[in-house]
Design an enzyme around this catalytic site. Structure first.
Site, PDB file in Angstrom:
ATOM      1  N   ASP A  84       0.867  -1.173   0.000  1.00 50.13           N
ATOM      2  CA  ASP A  84       0.000   0.000   0.000  1.00 50.13           C
ATOM      3  C   ASP A  84       0.905   1.224   0.000  1.00 50.13           C
ATOM      4  OD1 ASP A  84      -2.043  -1.801   0.363  1.00 50.13           O
ATOM      5  OD2 ASP A  84      -2.740  -0.974   2.267  1.00 50.13           O
ATOM      6  N   HIS A 142       4.973  -7.451  -0.079  1.00 56.80           N
ATOM      7  CA  HIS A 142       4.575  -8.747  -0.627  1.00 56.80           C
ATOM      8  C   HIS A 142       5.199  -8.965  -2.006  1.00 56.80           C
ATOM      9  CE1 HIS A 142       1.233  -9.459   2.338  1.00 56.80           C
ATOM     10  NE2 HIS A 142       1.488  -8.161   2.528  1.00 56.80           N
ATOM     11  N   SER A 246       8.417   3.963   4.537  1.00 59.23           N
ATOM     12  CA  SER A 246       9.630   4.095   3.750  1.00 59.23           C
ATOM     13  C   SER A 246       9.281   4.022   2.269  1.00 59.23           C
ATOM     14  CB  SER A 246      10.655   3.029   4.135  1.00 59.23           C
ATOM     15  OG  SER A 246      11.918   3.385   3.629  1.00 59.23           O
TER      16      SER A 246
END
Length: 280
Positions: A84, A142, A246
């Site tokens: 995200d 992921h 980050s």
């Protein structure tokens, strides 16, 4: 003045200490107060969290929360978003000149980004996507494709912030901050998932290698690791996590870059969600 202050601050030590603090159980339930303040301040959708809030004993545990099954459906496409965040930059490399744009007027090279010890031949004619994770985003990373983990590297470095001001003012920001890179090789191409550390990111950690941890003490040296036996990951399967926000940079081989949806590259600064379709 802001740059000078950041320059003299011991950013790595400060970030290490912040990581310890947010995972600590404080007296008088202060860790719960801090966690609840953070949730309210950033309007985080806690209904997506794997567990009820009282199952996360500290703010640090909440940062690295997993999601409930099914809240991020994995798109039926070759390439999906690994996180995200906000897609800030991206594009194909021009010829054999593998240069990435940090922001308009500030470029950096693929070689400087990944560090030594990599075979980049398949990537120099590919392209890249840069995704910024704000502190309020879900913090796990992921696999963007299904494939085999072929190589992992850790490059120690600084921990400058990666916010808009820093990206606009610090040349080569992503090449001086510490980072962990994971290579995935699948039937339709190869991808480097580069996790870039930042100020107050307590650690970068991997789901499949407990010993490869960023911003740890004593400071680890640069190193490469190859799985001793085949390590297969499904698209959307966990790679690792940031503690706080980050940046993730995807480096794609030509065969994957050719499949990227052009609409992704047409508008900068668009929000993306883990599992979202990235390819046509």
């Amino acid at each position: 003045m802001f740059y000078r202050l950041l320059y003299i601050l011991p950013k790595n030590l400060l970030s290490y200490c912040v990581g310890k603090i947010v995972h600590a159980r404080m007296p008088f339930g202060l860790h719960t107060t801090l966690k609840n303040w953070f949730i309210r301040q950033y309007k985080i959708d806690v209904t997506e969290a794997e567990f009820p809030l009282d199952r996360y004993p500290t703010m640090g545990h909440f940062f690295i929360r997993k999601l409930k099954d099914g809240v991020r459906p994995i798109a039926v496409s070759t390439l999906v978003s690994p996180v995200d965040g906000t897609l800030t930059q991206g594009g194909a490399f021009a010829g054999d000149r593998a240069v990435l744009t940090q922001i308009k007027g500030l470029d950096y090279s693929l070689e400087d980004l990944v560090g030594p010890g990599w075979d980049l031949q398949d990537y120099r004619i590919g392209g890249y996507l840069t995704i910024y994770l704000a502190p309020y985003n879900y913090h796990r990373i992921h696999a963007p494709i299904s494939g085999t983990v072929t190589n992992v590297s850790y490059v120690p470095g600084k921990l400058w912030p990666v916010n808009t001001w820093s990206v606009s003012h610090i040349p080569g920001l992503f090449t001086v901050n510490e980072r962990i890179t994971v290579e995935l090789a699948g039937p339709e191409g190869k991808a480097l998932v580069i996790m870039v550390g930042a100020t107050n990111v307590g650690r970068i950690s991997l789901d499949f290698h407990a010993g490869m941890i960023g911003n740890n003490l004593p400071r680890p040296q640069a190193r490469h690791w190859r799985p001793p036996q085949p390590l297969e990951l499904r698209k959307g399967q966990g790679l690792g996590c940031f503690e706080l926000g980050s940046t993730v940079i995807l480096i794609l081989s030509r065969s994957l870059m050719d499949k990227v949806d052009p609409l992704l590259l047409a508008a900068g600064g668009q929000s993306v969600r883990m599992g979202q379709r990235f390819s046509l």
